[in-house]
Design a protein around this motif. Structure first.
Motif, PDB file in Angstrom:
ATOM      1  N   GLU A   1       0.148  -5.707 -11.706  1.00  0.00           N
ATOM      2  CA  GLU A   1      -0.166  -6.982 -12.352  1.00  0.00           C
ATOM      3  C   GLU A   1       0.728  -7.233 -13.566  1.00  0.00           C
ATOM      4  O   GLU A   1       1.100  -8.379 -13.857  1.00  0.00           O
ATOM      5  N   HIS A   2       1.076  -6.169 -14.284  1.00  0.00           N
ATOM      6  CA  HIS A   2       1.916  -6.305 -15.477  1.00  0.00           C
ATOM      7  C   HIS A   2       3.409  -6.310 -15.146  1.00  0.00           C
ATOM      8  O   HIS A   2       4.245  -6.293 -16.054  1.00  0.00           O
ATOM      9  N   GLY A   3       3.757  -6.305 -13.864  1.00  0.00           N
ATOM     10  CA  GLY A   3       5.154  -6.366 -13.471  1.00  0.00           C
ATOM     11  C   GLY A   3       5.928  -5.094 -13.717  1.00  0.00           C
ATOM     12  O   GLY A   3       7.155  -5.119 -13.820  1.00  0.00           O
ATOM     13  N   GLU A   4       5.210  -3.935 -13.766  1.00  0.00           N
ATOM     14  CA  GLU A   4       5.868  -2.677 -14.098  1.00  0.00           C
ATOM     15  C   GLU A   4       6.458  -1.977 -12.879  1.00  0.00           C
ATOM     16  O   GLU A   4       7.111  -0.949 -13.023  1.00  0.00           O
ATOM     17  N   VAL A   5       6.200  -2.478 -11.673  1.00  0.00           N
ATOM     18  CA  VAL A   5       6.690  -1.817 -10.465  1.00  0.00           C
ATOM     19  C   VAL A   5       7.541  -2.779  -9.657  1.00  0.00           C
ATOM     20  O   VAL A   5       7.372  -4.001  -9.709  1.00  0.00           O
ATOM     21  N   GLN A   6       8.477  -2.193  -8.904  1.00  0.00           N
ATOM     22  CA  GLN A   6       9.373  -2.996  -8.079  1.00  0.00           C
ATOM     23  C   GLN A   6       8.877  -3.099  -6.644  1.00  0.00           C
ATOM     24  O   GLN A   6       9.032  -4.139  -6.005  1.00  0.00           O
ATOM     25  N   VAL A   7       8.308  -2.001  -6.131  1.00  0.00           N
ATOM     26  CA  VAL A   7       7.887  -1.946  -4.730  1.00  0.00           C
ATOM     27  C   VAL A   7       6.430  -1.493  -4.662  1.00  0.00           C
ATOM     28  O   VAL A   7       6.065  -0.499  -5.296  1.00  0.00           O
ATOM     29  N   ILE A   8       5.620  -2.223  -3.915  1.00  0.00           N
ATOM     30  CA  ILE A   8       4.221  -1.862  -3.686  1.00  0.00           C
ATOM     31  C   ILE A   8       4.096  -1.440  -2.230  1.00  0.00           C
ATOM     32  O   ILE A   8       4.393  -2.231  -1.326  1.00  0.00           O
ATOM     33  N   VAL A   9       3.658  -0.200  -2.001  1.00  0.00           N
ATOM     34  CA  VAL A   9       3.488   0.326  -0.644  1.00  0.00           C
ATOM     35  C   VAL A   9       2.006   0.547  -0.400  1.00  0.00           C
ATOM     36  O   VAL A   9       1.304   1.089  -1.257  1.00  0.00           O
ATOM     37  N   GLY A  10       1.531   0.143   0.753  1.00  0.00           N
ATOM     38  CA  GLY A  10       0.125   0.374   1.026  1.00  0.00           C
ATOM     39  C   GLY A  10      -0.280  -0.059   2.408  1.00  0.00           C
ATOM     40  O   GLY A  10       0.532  -0.546   3.199  1.00  0.00           O
ATOM     41  N   ALA A  11      -1.560   0.155   2.697  1.00  0.00           N
ATOM     42  CA  ALA A  11      -2.129  -0.258   3.968  1.00  0.00           C
ATOM     43  C   ALA A  11      -2.576  -1.715   3.861  1.00  0.00           C
ATOM     44  O   ALA A  11      -2.149  -2.444   2.977  1.00  0.00           O
ATOM     45  N   ARG A  12      -3.436  -2.133   4.768  1.00  0.00           N
ATOM     46  CA  ARG A  12      -3.790  -3.552   4.948  1.00  0.00           C
ATOM     47  C   ARG A  12      -4.111  -4.282   3.638  1.00  0.00           C
ATOM     48  O   ARG A  12      -3.599  -5.370   3.372  1.00  0.00           O
ATOM     49  N   SER A  13      -4.957  -3.708   2.794  1.00  0.00           N
ATOM     50  CA  SER A  13      -5.433  -4.416   1.605  1.00  0.00           C
ATOM     51  C   SER A  13      -4.351  -4.607   0.551  1.00  0.00           C
ATOM     52  O   SER A  13      -4.530  -5.394  -0.387  1.00  0.00           O
ATOM     53  N   ALA A  14      -3.216  -3.910   0.688  1.00  0.00           N
ATOM     54  CA  ALA A  14      -2.132  -4.088  -0.282  1.00  0.00           C
ATOM     55  C   ALA A  14      -1.537  -5.488  -0.216  1.00  0.00           C
ATOM     56  O   ALA A  14      -0.774  -5.875  -1.113  1.00  0.00           O
ATOM     57  N   ILE A  15      -1.877  -6.269   0.811  1.00  0.00           N
ATOM     58  CA  ILE A  15      -1.380  -7.644   0.890  1.00  0.00           C
ATOM     59  C   ILE A  15      -1.894  -8.469  -0.282  1.00  0.00           C
ATOM     60  O   ILE A  15      -1.318  -9.498  -0.638  1.00  0.00           O
ATOM     61  N   PHE A  16      -2.975  -8.018  -0.937  1.00  0.00           N
ATOM     62  CA  PHE A  16      -3.542  -8.750  -2.065  1.00  0.00           C
ATOM     63  C   PHE A  16      -3.034  -8.234  -3.411  1.00  0.00           C
ATOM     64  O   PHE A  16      -3.560  -8.627  -4.453  1.00  0.00           O
ATOM     65  N   ALA A  17      -2.039  -7.373  -3.410  1.00  0.00           N
ATOM     66  CA  ALA A  17      -1.505  -6.829  -4.662  1.00  0.00           C
ATOM     67  C   ALA A  17      -1.125  -7.971  -5.603  1.00  0.00           C
ATOM     68  O   ALA A  17      -0.461  -8.926  -5.195  1.00  0.00           O
ATOM     69  N   PRO A  18      -1.539  -7.885  -6.890  1.00  0.00           N
ATOM     70  CA  PRO A  18      -1.331  -8.999  -7.824  1.00  0.00           C
ATOM     71  C   PRO A  18       0.097  -9.049  -8.383  1.00  0.00           C
ATOM     72  O   PRO A  18       0.302  -9.068  -9.599  1.00  0.00           O
ATOM     73  N   ALA A  19       1.088  -9.069  -7.496  1.00  0.00           N
ATOM     74  CA  ALA A  19       2.493  -9.074  -7.930  1.00  0.00           C
ATOM     75  C   ALA A  19       2.832 -10.421  -8.551  1.00  0.00           C
ATOM     76  O   ALA A  19       2.824 -11.443  -7.850  1.00  0.00           O
ATOM     77  N   PRO A  20       3.151 -10.466  -9.858  1.00  0.00           N
ATOM     78  CA  PRO A  20       3.439 -11.757 -10.497  1.00  0.00           C
ATOM     79  C   PRO A  20       4.816 -12.309 -10.147  1.00  0.00           C
ATOM     80  O   PRO A  20       5.065 -13.497 -10.353  1.00  0.00           O
ATOM     81  N   HIS A  21       5.706 -11.444  -9.634  1.00  0.00           N
ATOM     82  CA  HIS A  21       7.075 -11.899  -9.337  1.00  0.00           C
ATOM     83  C   HIS A  21       7.415 -11.577  -7.879  1.00  0.00           C
ATOM     84  O   HIS A  21       8.479 -11.007  -7.585  1.00  0.00           O
ATOM     85  N   LEU A  22       6.544 -11.935  -6.974  1.00  0.00           N
ATOM     86  CA  LEU A  22       6.730 -11.585  -5.562  1.00  0.00           C
ATOM     87  C   LEU A  22       7.993 -12.231  -5.001  1.00  0.00           C
ATOM     88  O   LEU A  22       8.242 -13.432  -5.190  1.00  0.00           O
ATOM     89  N   GLY A  23       8.802 -11.395  -4.312  1.00  0.00           N
ATOM     90  CA  GLY A  23      10.027 -11.911  -3.722  1.00  0.00           C
ATOM     91  C   GLY A  23      10.163 -11.645  -2.238  1.00  0.00           C
ATOM     92  O   GLY A  23      11.006 -12.249  -1.571  1.00  0.00           O
TER      93      GLY A  23
END
Length: 775
Positions: free
Chosen positions: A322-344
């Motif tokens: 949420e704070h934009g501290e990560v570049q890549v989010i890896v996960g299973a189904r529910s990771a689609i809701f990751a609060p990425a503020p700068h989704l590309g």
């Protein structure tokens, strides 16, 4: 006329004073939804004390219902427009310091509620992890480690059973375990752990969790690989989409071992260079550690989200994202809701896997949610698979999505030859063995040549059926219409649906005769057979029974990768996305397991499983081969899989689906009703079907020459009928299918009649849009 009457007629109505009008105009109203199957939003007055703090995306406590009991709801909007109703209640309490969801995520979840015919609040309750709602992670994680000489100390003590179990788990783990990890692995509450800590037998330490080490610890950095011509062509097309700054869905079809992951990584690197983030979905938690390592070798900041994280770990990862501290989010189904503020960018690897579909409300499909999220945020979506779903392939053929292909393996490695072994007359199989003569010889040869072997069997347990020779039927679960499976390691008969367990009966529960026989093989029986036939081989079994301990998936796969295991056997979790260069033989024990299931996708799943598991061999310098044991060698699906002919299979299956008006040529929804009383369930679902049919029949035909017409007129109803598994968890189940040209037509009809549907209190009704489980 009396003076009183004159005064009554000519006295003007009271006029609100200016300050009263100003107060009315200055009121703030909150729109609230609840974790209930309700489509409506409810309006509440925001009291003065909360006006400056309440924002959409926060949770509130509000009075609800006639009893005015306080319920938790989600504020989804604020307005100064007074509603028509004047009898409004006030928001009682604010539960969050800051919004749990952004405005964009609120809009997406509202779309999900409309698309999957459930309440908006039900979606919100699922999207926000429990650890985030509990504000977990405000303190450092406490891990537990053994005290000095713990094994010797407890040997002299007589610990209670649960405390001894905690000690055993901690000693076997060989690493610090968080409290939730230790409690889950030892199958106990926190109390025995705390007691051992007070005795000084185990020590608590504040520090980083295993997840922190996995996502932030040291790692060997890898340089980018050189793309071959086909990879470069696919990447160039993805790059043009990224540079254009617009949404497009790209289906990347690549045979197993063709280098799809390298194309993903290059695309993510490009997105990251713009200061944006990428989400990568994988179908299995067992794949997550491998995927994390692969991405961490290229990117300095990776987060992980999946259901096996503790609440504290999940909350910490959520806040980093949420704070934009990560570049890549890896996960299973529910990771689609990751609060990425700068989704590309969003990537879904192995997009064909059914695990991307949630089987509880809201019954969303992560692929469709990803498509909608990417469309709304104007970013690309990459769907990757060696065996794409027919829905995805047809969208590409219809030019709705872009089709990219990697038809060859990297470094021109050949696809492994696949040999079909007809086991109908195999002398070993006829005697009850799982491994036929040809496969046994092939395993012997592979082991002698210092190669590794993977054996795939999609049935866990020891024997899937306990057969009564008198009744000529399997012993069933008393609560489900499913045969019990014998688990020899636990000395129990288990139901894989409701988890009922019991010791094996000495006589048939139905007829009382003692003639019972174990029939068929599961992974436990296969493991015992392998160990007997290959006593010098190092054998490892991977299934949900053997991989219960935290981190066990990763440990098992790493041991196999390091050459510490000769034969790896297991269920679907070994068939997906794993890359082991030393594997020279793959054996499919029973290719017919899924083929005759009562499911319109049975053929597709059979092809996908055989193709995927076959792709685990021949990925390195050594040539691999595949043996597929089957009693239906002439079945077209198995023939296509043996030739690695995905497009031949797809052509055949799509033609069949089109003839029968099935997905992807129609939208599908499944209505299921369940209850203890079978007659009541039957009558209830008949009533729902009658209501739906009446609504369809009552809609007038469009005028001649008119292009307009009823948006639900094309809906067809199949059933109702008993579900393939009639009784599950003590409840009888009946279902019916709704088909239409588009999902919108199904949704329109359902909303049109929903208020007219009356379901008895003791009967549960669910509707599943785009179902993948037809049991």
């Amino acid at each position: 006329m009396s003076d009183a009457r004159q005064q009554q007629l000519f006295t003007p109505e009271p006029v609100p004073l200016p300050f009263e009008l100003a107060a009315e105009a200055d009121r703030l109203f909150a729109q609230v939804v609840f974790n209930r199957p309700l489509e409506d939003t409810y309006t509440y007055i925001v009291p003065d004390g909360l006006r400056e703090r309440l924002r959409p995306g926060m949770r509130v406590k509000v009075p609800f219902g006639r009893g005015n009991s306080l319920e938790t709801g989600y504020c989804v909007g604020l307005t100064r427009e007074p509603p028509t109703s004047r009898r409004l209640k006030e928001v009682a309490e604010l539960l969050d310091r800051e919004p749990l969801l952004s405005e964009a995520m609120l809009d997406l979840t509202r779309w999900m509620g409309e698309r999957y015919l459930c309440g908006w609040g039900q979606v919100l309750e699922t999207v926000v992890p429990a650890g985030v709602k509990a504000q977990a992670g405000t303190r450092q994680i406490v891990c537990f480690v053994p005290s000095a000489n713990l094994a010797e100390r407890v040997a002299a003590l007589k610990l209670p059973k649960k405390q001894q179990r905690v000690v055993d788990v901690l000693l076997a783990a060989g690493r610090p375990l968080t409290g939730p990890e230790l409690a889950e692995a030892a199958d106990c509450s926190p109390a025995p752990i705390q007691t051992l800590r007070e005795k000084g037998l185990i020590l608590g330490m504040e520090g980083r969790s295993e997840l922190d080490v996995a996502t932030t610890g040291p790692v060997d950095v890898e340089a980018d690989l050189v793309l071959n011509a086909e990879q470069q062509k696919a990447f160039d097309r993805v790059l043009r989409c990224i540079e254009s700054g617009r949404h497009e869905t790209m289906l990347l079809h690549g045979v197993t071992g063709s280098g799809k992951t390298e194309v993903y990584i290059r695309a993510i690197r490009e997105v990251v260079s713009y200061g944006r983030q990428a989400i990568v979905l994988v179908p299995e938690i067992s794949l997550t550690p491998q995927t994390i390592r692969r991405f961490r070798r290229r990117f300095p900041s990776v987060a992980v989200l999946h259901s096996h994280l503790s609440d504290v770990e999940r909350h910490r990862q959520w806040k980093r994202i949420e704070h934009g501290e990560v570049q890549v989010i890896v996960g299973a189904r529910s990771a689609i809701f990751a609060p990425a503020p700068h989704l590309g960018l969003i990537v879904i690897d192995e997009e064909h896997e059914t695990t991307f579909k949630q089987q509880t409300t809201p019954r969303y499909h992560a692929r469709e949610v990803a498509r909608e999220r990417c469309r709304r945020e104007g970013v690309p979506l990459i769907l990757g698979s060696a065996t794409p779903t027919l829905e995805s392939l047809q969208r590409a053929r219809d030019k709705h999505d872009l089709f990219l292909t990697l038809p060859k393996r990297v470094e021109a490695r050949p696809l492994p030859p696949v040999s079909l072994v007809d086991t109908r007359n195999d002398p070993h199989v006829s005697k009850g063995h799982s491994i036929g003569r040809a496969l046994r010889n092939a395993i012997d040869l592979a082991i002698r040549d210092a190669g590794q072997v993977i054996l795939f069997l999609n049935l866990r347990g020891y024997s899937p059926v306990l057969w009564c020779l008198t009744c000529q039927a399997g012993v069933q679960c008393p609560d489900c219409d499913i045969t019990l499976t014998w688990h020899r390691d636990r000395q129990k008969m288990l139901c894989h649906s409701c988890l009922y367990e019991a010791p094996p009966p000495t006589a048939c529960p139905k007829c009382g005769h003692p003639g019972l026989r174990y029939i068929g093989s599961g992974t436990q029986r296969l493991e015992a057979e392998v160990r007997t036939k290959f006593p010098n081989a190092r054998v490892l079994r991977m299934d949900s029974d053997s991989m219960r301990k935290p981190g066990s998936h990763d440990e098992a796969l790493e041991a196999f990768r390091q050459g510490q295991v000769d034969i790896l056997l297991g269920t679907q979790m070994i068939a997906k996305g794993l890359d082991f260069p030393q594997v020279t033989l793959v054996g499919v024990i029973d290719a017919d397991t899924l083929l005759h299931q009562p499911d319109l996708r049975a053929a597709e799943r059979t092809f996908q499983l055989i193709a995927q598991v076959a792709g685990r061999t021949g990925r390195g310098e050594r040539q691999g081969r595949v043996l597929v044991q089957t009693m239906n060698p002439d079945q077209p699906v198995i023939q296509f899989a043996s030739r690695h002919d995905y497009f031949g299979f797809a052509k055949m299956e799509l033609e069949s689906r089109q003839r029968h008006h099935q997905p992807p040529f129609a939208a599908l929804a499944r209505v299921v009703m369940r209850g203890i009383n079978e007659t009541q369930v039957q009558e209830a679902i008949k009533g729902v079907a009658a209501t739906l049919r009446a609504a369809i029949a009552a809609e007038p035909e469009p005028a001649a020459g008119s292009s307009s017409g009823s948006s639900w007129r094309p809906v067809k109803i199949l059933g109702p009928a008993p579900a393939p598994v009639l009784r599950l968890r003590k409840q009888f189940r009946y279902h019916m299918l709704l088909t239409a040209e588009t999902p919108e037509q199904l949704a329109t009809l359902w909303r049109r009649v929903k208020s007219d549907i009356v379901v008895p209190d003791d009967i549960e009704m669910t509707i599943d849009v785009d179902p993948v489980d037809m049991r």
